[in-house]
Design a protein around this motif. Structure first.
Motif, mmCIF file in Angstrom:
data_model
loop_
_atom_site.group_PDB
_atom_site.id
_atom_site.type_symbol
_atom_site.label_atom_id
_atom_site.label_comp_id
_atom_site.label_asym_id
_atom_site.label_seq_id
_atom_site.Cartn_x
_atom_site.Cartn_y
_atom_site.Cartn_z
ATOM 1 N N SER A 79 0.816 -1.221 0.000
ATOM 2 C CA SER A 79 0.000 0.000 0.000
ATOM 3 C C SER A 79 0.852 1.276 0.000
ATOM 4 O O SER A 79 0.372 2.336 0.370
ATOM 5 C CB SER A 79 -0.944 -0.006 1.199
ATOM 6 O OG SER A 79 -0.231 -0.203 2.407
ATOM 7 N N TYR A 80 2.145 1.138 -0.378
ATOM 8 C CA TYR A 80 3.084 2.249 -0.573
ATOM 9 C C TYR A 80 3.533 2.906 0.736
ATOM 10 O O TYR A 80 4.720 3.112 0.953
ATOM 11 C CB TYR A 80 2.518 3.334 -1.508
ATOM 12 C CG TYR A 80 1.648 2.812 -2.620
ATOM 13 C CD1 TYR A 80 2.065 1.737 -3.422
ATOM 14 C CD2 TYR A 80 0.402 3.369 -2.880
ATOM 15 C CE1 TYR A 80 1.257 1.247 -4.446
ATOM 16 C CE2 TYR A 80 -0.405 2.894 -3.900
ATOM 17 C CZ TYR A 80 0.022 1.820 -4.672
ATOM 18 O OH TYR A 80 -0.773 1.336 -5.668
ATOM 19 N N ASN A 81 2.574 3.301 1.607
ATOM 20 C CA ASN A 81 2.894 3.896 2.912
ATOM 21 C C ASN A 81 3.743 5.154 2.805
ATOM 22 O O ASN A 81 4.652 5.385 3.614
ATOM 23 C CB ASN A 81 3.597 2.871 3.821
ATOM 24 C CG ASN A 81 2.647 1.794 4.315
ATOM 25 O OD1 ASN A 81 1.520 1.692 3.832
ATOM 26 N ND2 ASN A 81 3.104 0.986 5.241
ATOM 27 N N LEU A 82 3.451 5.995 1.811
ATOM 28 C CA LEU A 82 4.114 7.295 1.716
ATOM 29 C C LEU A 82 3.460 8.278 2.685
ATOM 30 O O LEU A 82 2.279 8.154 3.001
ATOM 31 C CB LEU A 82 4.018 7.838 0.287
ATOM 32 C CG LEU A 82 4.653 6.985 -0.817
ATOM 33 C CD1 LEU A 82 4.399 7.622 -2.180
ATOM 34 C CD2 LEU A 82 6.149 6.795 -0.577
ATOM 35 N N MET A 83 4.230 9.256 3.142
ATOM 36 C CA MET A 83 3.689 10.299 4.016
ATOM 37 C C MET A 83 2.841 11.244 3.172
ATOM 38 O O MET A 83 3.366 11.912 2.271
ATOM 39 C CB MET A 83 4.826 11.052 4.697
ATOM 40 C CG MET A 83 5.693 10.186 5.602
ATOM 41 S SD MET A 83 4.781 9.545 7.023
ATOM 42 C CE MET A 83 4.551 11.059 7.963
ATOM 43 N N PRO A 84 1.532 11.343 3.439
ATOM 44 C CA PRO A 84 0.645 12.115 2.561
ATOM 45 C C PRO A 84 0.898 13.619 2.573
ATOM 46 O O PRO A 84 0.574 14.315 1.604
ATOM 47 C CB PRO A 84 -0.751 11.799 3.108
ATOM 48 C CG PRO A 84 -0.528 11.411 4.532
ATOM 49 C CD PRO A 84 0.798 10.711 4.547
ATOM 50 N N ASN A 85 1.500 14.126 3.657
ATOM 51 C CA ASN A 85 1.743 15.574 3.770
ATOM 52 C C ASN A 85 3.116 15.993 3.277
ATOM 53 O O ASN A 85 3.515 17.150 3.405
ATOM 54 C CB ASN A 85 1.560 16.035 5.223
ATOM 55 C CG ASN A 85 2.487 15.294 6.175
ATOM 56 O OD1 ASN A 85 2.844 14.140 5.927
ATOM 57 N ND2 ASN A 85 2.886 15.948 7.247
ATOM 58 N N LEU A 86 3.862 15.043 2.687
ATOM 59 C CA LEU A 86 5.174 15.336 2.117
ATOM 60 C C LEU A 86 5.151 15.045 0.623
ATOM 61 O O LEU A 86 4.490 14.094 0.181
ATOM 62 C CB LEU A 86 6.265 14.482 2.776
ATOM 63 C CG LEU A 86 6.460 14.626 4.286
ATOM 64 C CD1 LEU A 86 7.563 13.693 4.762
ATOM 65 C CD2 LEU A 86 6.783 16.069 4.662
ATOM 66 N N ASN A 87 5.878 15.847 -0.147
ATOM 67 C CA ASN A 87 5.937 15.559 -1.582
ATOM 68 C C ASN A 87 6.912 14.405 -1.841
ATOM 69 O O ASN A 87 7.530 13.875 -0.904
ATOM 70 C CB ASN A 87 6.300 16.815 -2.390
ATOM 71 C CG ASN A 87 7.695 17.359 -2.072
ATOM 72 O OD1 ASN A 87 8.632 16.617 -1.808
ATOM 73 N ND2 ASN A 87 7.818 18.680 -2.106
ATOM 74 N N ALA A 88 7.053 14.022 -3.092
ATOM 75 C CA ALA A 88 7.853 12.844 -3.431
ATOM 76 C C ALA A 88 9.286 12.959 -2.933
ATOM 77 O O ALA A 88 9.826 12.037 -2.303
ATOM 78 C CB ALA A 88 7.819 12.628 -4.942
ATOM 79 N N LYS A 89 9.917 14.094 -3.213
ATOM 80 C CA LYS A 89 11.307 14.271 -2.797
ATOM 81 C C LYS A 89 11.432 14.291 -1.284
ATOM 82 O O LYS A 89 12.366 13.699 -0.712
ATOM 83 C CB LYS A 89 11.868 15.562 -3.396
ATOM 84 C CG LYS A 89 13.338 15.789 -3.085
ATOM 85 C CD LYS A 89 13.864 17.044 -3.764
ATOM 86 C CE LYS A 89 15.331 17.274 -3.420
ATOM 87 N NZ LYS A 89 15.879 18.488 -4.093
ATOM 88 N N GLN A 90 10.506 14.935 -0.606
ATOM 89 C CA GLN A 90 10.553 15.001 0.859
ATOM 90 C C GLN A 90 10.364 13.624 1.494
ATOM 91 O O GLN A 90 10.952 13.341 2.545
ATOM 92 C CB GLN A 90 9.487 15.965 1.357
ATOM 93 C CG GLN A 90 9.787 17.424 1.048
ATOM 94 C CD GLN A 90 8.604 18.338 1.298
ATOM 95 O OE1 GLN A 90 7.450 17.881 1.342
ATOM 96 N NE2 GLN A 90 8.871 19.621 1.484
ATOM 97 N N ASN A 91 9.551 12.753 0.872
ATOM 98 C CA ASN A 91 9.389 11.397 1.373
ATOM 99 C C ASN A 91 10.715 10.651 1.369
ATOM 100 O O ASN A 91 11.013 9.882 2.294
ATOM 101 C CB ASN A 91 8.362 10.640 0.530
ATOM 102 C CG ASN A 91 6.973 10.651 1.132
ATOM 103 O OD1 ASN A 91 6.666 9.888 2.049
ATOM 104 N ND2 ASN A 91 6.130 11.544 0.627
ATOM 105 N N LEU A 92 11.529 10.895 0.334
ATOM 106 C CA LEU A 92 12.849 10.267 0.270
ATOM 107 C C LEU A 92 13.798 10.894 1.294
ATOM 108 O O LEU A 92 14.516 10.193 2.009
ATOM 109 C CB LEU A 92 13.429 10.401 -1.134
ATOM 110 C CG LEU A 92 13.104 9.294 -2.137
ATOM 111 C CD1 LEU A 92 11.599 9.171 -2.353
ATOM 112 C CD2 LEU A 92 13.812 9.533 -3.462
ATOM 113 N N GLU A 93 13.792 12.218 1.376
ATOM 114 C CA GLU A 93 14.730 12.911 2.262
ATOM 115 C C GLU A 93 14.464 12.597 3.727
ATOM 116 O O GLU A 93 15.409 12.545 4.531
ATOM 117 C CB GLU A 93 14.642 14.412 2.019
ATOM 118 C CG GLU A 93 15.186 14.837 0.658
ATOM 119 C CD GLU A 93 14.963 16.301 0.357
ATOM 120 O OE1 GLU A 93 15.741 16.878 -0.426
ATOM 121 O OE2 GLU A 93 13.997 16.877 0.907
ATOM 122 N N LEU A 94 13.210 12.367 4.067
ATOM 123 C CA LEU A 94 12.865 12.025 5.451
ATOM 124 C C LEU A 94 13.586 10.763 5.896
ATOM 125 O O LEU A 94 14.133 10.699 7.013
ATOM 126 C CB LEU A 94 11.346 11.830 5.574
ATOM 127 C CG LEU A 94 10.832 11.380 6.947
ATOM 128 C CD1 LEU A 94 11.035 12.487 7.983
ATOM 129 C CD2 LEU A 94 9.356 10.993 6.872
#
Length: 333
Positions: free
Chosen positions: A180-195
């Motif tokens: 289900s991916y589990n990306l942070m919805p309040n962060l953009n794509a690049k920010q999800n990686l940087e986190l």
């Protein structure tokens, strides 16, 4: 079975007798003047992939032939060959059991699972829903405790680590890809990686990884603005940013259509060819056929193992699928 060739049971892991293990060996007979020592005793061990598996007549014939070869080596005075694994061992699961309790009911989900993962391979744990494959993956990832057995990772037993040690293990060694991916919805794509990159000292570049997965133009998009296939590619980049020793992928194509699923698998295969170790679970034999090795799990037990090359052309895909399906049908798939 004749001429000093012996076949017998072998004591298994932790001294427990395993009905699926047998050894065939040759030794000079002390009664006729020979002395048994490390120099004149040869042993070949055969292990069925499933505990309690039945040995066929072909197996027995193989024991006999290989025992004769050991005998020839010994009597020729040549040193017995030393076993050298083709790959370097990364992880071992030994006699893993897991129970889940629901009121007075107890479900035995994993029933003494044994397997190894080698550096650089693309291993698939294949099975129907409820067979225990995701449970096994979560135990390896340090997200779930086992009840019996042990997990050895890079020579270290991680089965009894405390929460702080498990956190360090996950941070330093494991990259996760979820269905289900589990990306942070309040962060953009690049920010999800940087986190995730901020968790380790020497992370990869988020921009470079976005380029690798073909989404440089989506760096500022939020998950809600991305398709399912795009979100999963971001999730793969997120798993890679820590430079993990292993990536654990739980049904990475399960929520995708066939086109996006194929693209995600091509990306994972490319990462594996570059040296990344991947362990994936799936219920889809067509997806499993893209891996280098397949373990078939049924009701918490490994029923068989099938080797596949991890380098293949598009023309070979259908043949790989056909061969794998034939093997699975023999096992009752």
């Amino acid at each position: 079975v004749g001429d000093n060739i012996m076949v017998g049971a072998k004591s298994g892991i932790n001294g427990n007798l395993k009905s699926n293990q047998i050894v065939a060996g040759y030794a000079l007979d002390p009664a006729t003047g020979g002395t048994v020592s490390n120099d004149n005793f040869g042993v070949i061990e055969f292990i069925k992939s499933n505990e309690g598996g039945t040995f066929t007549q072909e197996d027995i014939d193989a024991f006999y032939i290989l025992s004769i070869l050991a005998q020839i080596e010994i009597e020729s005075g040549a040193p017995l060959p030393t076993f050298t694994p083709k790959e370097e061992l990364l992880l071992s699961a030994r006699n893993v059991h897991k129970y889940f309790k629901n009121g007075e009911l107890t479900s035995h989900v994993l029933k003494g699972v044994n397997f190894d993962v080698y550096k650089g391979e693309f291993l698939c744990l294949l099975g129907e829903s409820g067979c225990g494959k995701s449970t096994m993956l979560n135990i390896i990832g340090g997200l779930l405790d086992l009840d019996e057995g042990e997990i050895i990772f890079n020579g270290k037993n991680i089965s009894n680590l405390n929460e702080k040690e498990l956190t360090a293990y996950r941070r330093d060694n494991v990259g996760f890809i979820f269905q289900s991916y589990n990306l942070m919805p309040n962060l953009n794509a690049k920010q999800n990686l940087e986190l995730i990159g901020e968790l380790v000292k020497d992370s990869l570049s988020a921009d470079d990884l976005l380029k690798t997965v073909g989404l440089s133009d989506k760096a500022k998009n939020y998950p809600s603005e991305l398709s399912g296939g795009q979100q999963q590619r971001i999730a793969i980049a997120r798993a890679m940013i820590k430079k993990p020793k292993i990536i654990l992928a739980d049904e990475p194509t399960g929520n995708l259509d066939s086109k996006n699923g194929k693209e995600v698998m091509e990306l994972l295969c490319d990462l594996n060819k570059e040296g990344t170790t991947i362990m994936m679970v799936t219920h889809d034999a067509k997806i499993a056929a893209k891996c280098s090795r397949v373990l078939y799990i049924v009701d918490g037990n490994i029923q068989g193992e099938f080797e596949l090359s991890n380098k293949f052309s598009n023309e070979e895909e259908m043949e790989r699928e056909r061969v794998l399906n034939n093997w699975l049908m023999e096992l009752g798939w």
